[in-house]
Design a protein around this motif. Structure first.
Motif, mmCIF file in Angstrom:
data_model
loop_
_atom_site.group_PDB
_atom_site.id
_atom_site.type_symbol
_atom_site.label_atom_id
_atom_site.label_comp_id
_atom_site.label_asym_id
_atom_site.label_seq_id
_atom_site.Cartn_x
_atom_site.Cartn_y
_atom_site.Cartn_z
ATOM 1 N N UNK A 107 15.654 -5.148 4.864
ATOM 2 C CA UNK A 107 16.342 -4.049 4.200
ATOM 3 C C UNK A 107 17.816 -4.406 4.217
ATOM 4 N N UNK A 108 18.442 -4.463 3.069
ATOM 5 C CA UNK A 108 19.837 -4.900 3.024
ATOM 6 C C UNK A 108 20.758 -3.905 3.726
ATOM 7 N N UNK A 109 21.978 -4.325 4.041
ATOM 8 C CA UNK A 109 22.923 -3.421 4.690
ATOM 9 C C UNK A 109 23.247 -2.231 3.793
ATOM 10 N N UNK A 110 23.817 -1.210 4.423
ATOM 11 C CA UNK A 110 24.154 -0.010 3.662
ATOM 12 C C UNK A 110 25.052 -0.341 2.482
ATOM 13 N N UNK A 132 22.437 -8.580 -2.424
ATOM 14 C CA UNK A 132 22.507 -9.254 -1.134
ATOM 15 C C UNK A 132 21.988 -10.681 -1.254
#
Lengths: 300, 348
Positions: free
Chosen positions: B165-168, B175
């Motif tokens: 899950x990519x960063x916020x 990403x």
């Protein structure tokens, strides 16, 4: 080096009620011990989530966070108060950038902390890192050398990215145990903890927005624990432990002056040497004199 | 350095039917080009998922994988055949262990590859790594230096842990683009790719058992792509590209012999020196000699010039004239004889 004046800890209000209550109780313990403020230093390698953790604790986006480059170039002190209690959090640049210790960053941190007192140290690393290598050990050693033996006795490990799925065949709990165990062992070795001293405690943290939440809206770990109050509770535990806070003064920064070491030996040695010499002379003078005269007698 | 003989690629059967079909088609292209075997080298830092990727491709657990320590200490070659086509995958120990390049591992890999040909290189790294730092660049540079310029032209980036899950605030696609872009830029810089050459291609991979699957049971990425056929397809693309495979021979391993470099300059320089330096000097000397015979010597000319510039010149001229006149008149001879007598008297 921006030091934000102690503002109201408004970020607390964002937290779910249960978390707020828990935090109030925890901080109450500190006030009972007449401790009105707490200084927390956040250190670690680059890109592990130090700034994200600071943002999570404060509850606001006080530091800029970017995935692909280091944003925190200078230490940033952030203070928030609530009901007479002030929390100082100091965010620092990553001590490792590009595969080697960033001595400049370490220096900047030392200078920034001059004259300040550190009550708690948060050593941040990723839970989903798999290896503890020489670089990590170098960081631990460098911190121990720079700030003295009390530093690591005031420390706790913060493992970020805690909402991970463990590798195949490994349970989450087992993974956490192995990962934290490896870090604790490294700290024990490099910081020179004695066998009688406990391991450095660790806390799991998930700073991203997609962290799972429970029914009350609190952010939880894969094992169901609400992590933010646990983090603050551990911080308070360390702050109220027996170890004294570290006051960062010039002597600590500059390190022990090798010239001063063992200076008190000098007068002792001088006296001992002088006395010894005089004794030898006196003794020798007498016996030599006798020998000399006896030789002279024989000659003449 | 265990080399498993080419066994039947039974692992293929584990894959869902759709994946098997796709792989058959892809490998068919290679057979059409009369390529019966393919050697794939898997390299990268420690702990990024090289062995896991090898296990995924082979479909069996050929190498031991452990999360907390490096299991692959020596290169491992694994060969599987299917319908006359052989796939050689070579798994290697991590080139970075403990924060610095593991020169010993690089050496072991070089020795292992002596005499072998490499068709494709898989450079493995984690998709959820956030920084490309000097260590990565050192690895890239070390590989370029060890195996020559063709190495990175046969390479592709394999990004593991792709089910992240990519960063916020960052979309998955964005990403992936940034992460792969950073690695591609580093390779371009350290491997010395020219501007006209394309970037090294990249593939996303998720080796863990909890990788999401689609209706057909195939492992998919967060964007829905079935990744295993894509990986094999890219491998085949690189293998069938223009770049020649790298044959790892002793010369490549030992590196260029600095003593041999530019030796051909020596005879050229000798000839050039002879014609441009020796001959002209010789001619100039000979010219001087013949000129001297025909003329007064240089020192006489210079002495006259010197005297001409001073006031003594006129007196000297007068003296010389008087002397030459006297000589002609023989008077000086007598005077000089009388000097001899005077000299004798002075002796004791």
């Amino acid at each position: 080096m921006a030091a934000t004046p102690a503002r109201e800890w408004t970020g607390l209000q964002q937290f779910p009620v249960a978390t707020q209550t828990a935090l109030h109780n925890i901080l109450g313990k500190l006030r009972q011990r007449n401790k009105e403020s707490l200084s927390v230093l956040v250190v670690g390698k680059g890109g592990v989530g130090k700034s994200s953790t600071v943002n999570s604790i404060i509850g606001e986006r006080v530091t800029v966070v970017s995935a692909f480059q280091s944003e925190t170039l200078r230490p940033l002190q952030c203070a928030r108060s609530r009901a007479g209690f002030t929390l100082n959090i100091i965010d620092t640049p990553g001590l490792v950038e590009g595969g080697c210790i960033n001595d400049q960053a370490l220096d900047i941190v030392k200078r920034f902390l001059l004259g300040k007192t550190i009550d708690v140290v948060l050593y941040v690393d990723r839970l989903d890192g798999y290896r503890v290598d020489n670089l990590d050990k170098q960081v631990i050693r460098a911190l121990a050398r720079s700030f003295g033996p009390s530093f690591w006795r005031l420390a706790m490990i913060v493992l970020t990215h805690a909402q991970l799925s463990p590798p195949d065949g490994v349970e989450y709990a087992e993974f956490v145990e192995k990962r934290s165990g490896a870090l604790q062992a490294a700290i024990r070795q490099e910081a020179g903890l004695k066998k009688s001293e406990k391991d450095v405690p660790y806390v799991l943290v998930e700073n991203s927005g997609r962290c799972n939440t429970n029914a009350g809206g609190e952010k939880i770990l894969p094992n169901g624990t609400v992590w933010l109050p646990v983090l603050v509770e551990r911080i308070v535990e360390v702050a109220t432990s027996d170890t004294d806070s570290v006051l960062v003064d010039k002597r600590l920064i500059n390190g022990p002056n090798a010239n001063e070491r063992g200076k008190w030996w000098i007068p002792l040695l001088v006296v001992a040497q002088v006395r010894q010499t005089i004794t030898i002379f006196r003794h020798g003078k007498q016996s030599r004199a006798l020998e000399y005269y006896s030789i002279l007698d024989n000659v003449r």
